[in-house]
Design an enzyme around this catalytic site. Structure first.
Site, PDB file in Angstrom:
ATOM      1  N   SER A  56     -17.508  46.476  19.323  1.00 37.89           N
ATOM      2  CA  SER A  56     -18.921  45.659  19.495  1.00 37.89           C
ATOM      3  C   SER A  56     -20.141  46.849  19.601  1.00 37.89           C
ATOM      4  O   SER A  56     -19.781  47.833  19.707  1.00 37.89           O
ATOM      5  CB  SER A  56     -18.893  44.749  20.675  1.00 37.89           C
ATOM      6  OG  SER A  56     -18.859  45.778  21.702  1.00 37.89           O
ATOM      7  N   ASP A  94     -17.925  44.098  15.053  1.00 35.84           N
ATOM      8  CA  ASP A  94     -18.385  43.044  15.529  1.00 35.84           C
ATOM      9  C   ASP A  94     -19.628  42.744  15.581  1.00 35.84           C
ATOM     10  O   ASP A  94     -20.459  43.866  16.112  1.00 35.84           O
ATOM     11  CB  ASP A  94     -17.546  42.838  17.151  1.00 35.84           C
ATOM     12  CG  ASP A  94     -17.504  41.351  17.661  1.00 35.84           C
ATOM     13  OD1 ASP A  94     -17.621  40.430  16.684  1.00 35.84           O
ATOM     14  OD2 ASP A  94     -17.175  41.397  18.758  1.00 35.84           O
ATOM     15  N   ASP A 116     -24.009  39.740  11.516  1.00 42.33           N
ATOM     16  CA  ASP A 116     -24.426  38.510  12.011  1.00 42.33           C
ATOM     17  C   ASP A 116     -25.762  38.513  11.866  1.00 42.33           C
ATOM     18  O   ASP A 116     -26.804  38.855  12.424  1.00 42.33           O
ATOM     19  CB  ASP A 116     -24.035  38.593  13.489  1.00 42.33           C
ATOM     20  CG  ASP A 116     -24.617  37.395  14.280  1.00 42.33           C
ATOM     21  OD1 ASP A 116     -25.193  36.512  13.610  1.00 42.33           O
ATOM     22  OD2 ASP A 116     -24.269  37.482  15.392  1.00 42.33           O
ATOM     23  N   GLY A 191     -18.715  35.271  26.695  1.00 43.33           N
ATOM     24  CA  GLY A 191     -18.965  35.635  28.091  1.00 43.33           C
ATOM     25  C   GLY A 191     -18.017  34.776  28.829  1.00 43.33           C
ATOM     26  O   GLY A 191     -17.124  34.007  28.477  1.00 43.33           O
ATOM     27  N   GLY A 235     -16.054  34.060  20.755  1.00 40.35           N
ATOM     28  CA  GLY A 235     -16.369  33.400  22.299  1.00 40.35           C
ATOM     29  C   GLY A 235     -15.379  32.581  22.729  1.00 40.35           C
ATOM     30  O   GLY A 235     -15.500  31.289  23.197  1.00 40.35           O
ATOM     31  N   ASN A 277     -11.553  35.289  18.558  1.00 44.47           N
ATOM     32  CA  ASN A 277     -11.951  36.375  18.981  1.00 44.47           C
ATOM     33  C   ASN A 277     -12.064  36.287  20.708  1.00 44.47           C
ATOM     34  O   ASN A 277     -12.117  35.236  21.236  1.00 44.47           O
ATOM     35  CB  ASN A 277     -13.466  36.885  18.855  1.00 44.47           C
ATOM     36  CG  ASN A 277     -13.889  37.188  17.552  1.00 44.47           C
ATOM     37  OD1 ASN A 277     -12.864  37.275  16.814  1.00 44.47           O
ATOM     38  ND2 ASN A 277     -15.043  37.425  17.113  1.00 44.47           N
ATOM     39  N   ASP A 279     -12.373  38.534  24.131  1.00 41.41           N
ATOM     40  CA  ASP A 279     -12.902  39.799  24.944  1.00 41.41           C
ATOM     41  C   ASP A 279     -12.822  39.605  26.498  1.00 41.41           C
ATOM     42  O   ASP A 279     -12.139  40.285  27.315  1.00 41.41           O
ATOM     43  CB  ASP A 279     -14.111  40.157  24.330  1.00 41.41           C
ATOM     44  CG  ASP A 279     -14.648  41.414  24.793  1.00 41.41           C
ATOM     45  OD1 ASP A 279     -13.926  42.212  25.433  1.00 41.41           O
ATOM     46  OD2 ASP A 279     -15.965  41.974  24.527  1.00 41.41           O
ATOM     47  N   SER A 280     -13.485  38.369  26.784  1.00 45.44           N
ATOM     48  CA  SER A 280     -13.806  38.235  28.281  1.00 45.44           C
ATOM     49  C   SER A 280     -12.374  38.255  29.060  1.00 45.44           C
ATOM     50  O   SER A 280     -12.363  38.718  30.192  1.00 45.44           O
ATOM     51  CB  SER A 280     -14.543  37.001  28.730  1.00 45.44           C
ATOM     52  OG  SER A 280     -15.824  37.305  27.883  1.00 45.44           O
TER      53      SER A 280
HETATM   54 ZN   LIG Z   1     -18.947  37.186  19.006  1.00 50.40          ZN
END
Ligand SMILES: [Zn+2]
Length: 333
Positions: A56, A94, A116, A191, A235, A277, A279-280
């Site tokens: 990212s 990303d 994006d 998030g 997300g 995806n 990540d958090s």
């Molecule tokens: Zn994203």
């Protein structure tokens, strides 16, 4: 100019085709440091799952884009050392936000990029996406685009208001841009605080927030318009409540953190959704493990003694996602 093919990386084309046909999804895990990368590769190698390593804009600032690229190259060799004979590892940008950034990643060995431009007006999104596709495809690098707006905050990507992808736009968008996959908005969010309490109901027994369900009707509409076309969900962390509890019990403060229930992601994996995806969740796993050590062993000051357990916890999480949520285990033998 370095081609990802020289680095032993793969693009997403074959991965996605197989995932759509096979009714599973490929995990896309973000990485920022060595322990996280080790955990991802160990989990993928042990389960023989194809994997997408995501970088990212926050990761590029934190760790440096060049260093991350060399780490991904090292990851291929590390995977082989772990006994994974034919590792299928993709290095993906990303949320690229400009042609120049996407081009620099293609030129330095990324095998896939995301442009994006979803915050731009529709025609500008098409024009910028097409410019990236035209460049990337010369080098057989695959391109993810986005249509619709996700709520939430992810590094520098943030939006107050979300709006779902409009199914009536997807054929025109995919045809005119030539993108290889499409990130859509159906209610996932970036998030660890994906939903405000007023968007949720509350479980009377546990007192925990219950998030609103994903818009599967929109997903199915899109699938009907673009049969077999690879769809991506951003997300999509679940925000495991056991990690939230460990964090809160050991001095942390994450009230009402809530994510996407895993059953819904599992269901999405069986559709045209072929990249999810996450990540958090790994951030939470890492933080829970580190907080526990700090709290229980206040005399500890060797970073390996807290980053080691953090790595183990992340690996456990990644394996759980691969095997129990995405179903990608054994797909890269
Ligand atoms: Zn994203």
């Amino acid at each position: 100019m370095v081609s990802y093919k020289e680095l032993g990386l793969v693009n997403t084309r074959e991965m996605f085709a197989k995932a759509v046909a096979g009714g599973y999804a490929i995990p896309a895990f973000n990485f920022n440091n060595m322990e996280q990368l080790q955990a991802i590769i160990q989990a993928a190698a042990e389960t023989k799952s194809p994997v997408i390593l995501q970088v990212s804009s926050g990761a590029r600032k934190y760790a440096n884009q060049t260093l991350l690229r060399y780490m991904a190259e090292g990851a291929v060799e590390y995977a082989k050392e772990l006994g994974w004979e034919h590792p299928q590892i993709c290095l993906h940008l990303d949320h690229g936000n400009s042609f120049e950034l996407c081009k620099s990643c293609v030129d330095m060995g990324f095998s896939s990029v995301m442009i994006d431009a979803s915050s731009l007006p529709y025609e500008e999104n098409i024009a910028l996406t097409k410019q990236v596709v035209d460049y990337a495809h010369q080098y057989d690098v695959t391109v993810e685009a986005e249509l619709g707006v996700l709520a939430g905050v992810e590094d520098e990507v943030s939006a107050e208001e979300s709006h779902y992808t409009r199914p009536e736009e997807v054929i025109d968008f995919a045809t005119r841009t030539g993108c290889d996959s499409l990130a859509i908005s159906i209610g996932t969010s970036h998030g660890a605080y994906k939903f405000k309490p007023e968007q949720c109901t509350r479980d009377p027994k546990t007192g925990r927030l219950v998030p609103p369900p994903l818009a599967f009707d929109v997903l199915h509409e899109i699938e009907k318009k673009l049969p077999g076309f690879p769809i991506v969900l951003h997300g999509s962390s679940s925000v495991p409540q056991e990690y939230v509890d460990i964090i809160n019990e050991h001095g942390g403060k994450l009230p009402d953190a809530v994510g996407i229930p895993e059953e819904q992601l599992r269901e999405a994996s069986k559709s045209a959704v072929c990249k999810i995806n996450i990540d958090s969740d790994s951030r939470l796993a890492m933080t829970a493990a580190v907080r526990k050590v700090f709290d229980e062993k206040p005399g500890e000051f060797d970073p390996r003694k807290y980053l080691g357990p953090a790595r183990d916890e992340m690996k456990k999480l990644y394996m759980h996602k691969i095997v129990n949520v995405l179903g990608s285990d054994g797909k890269a033998l």
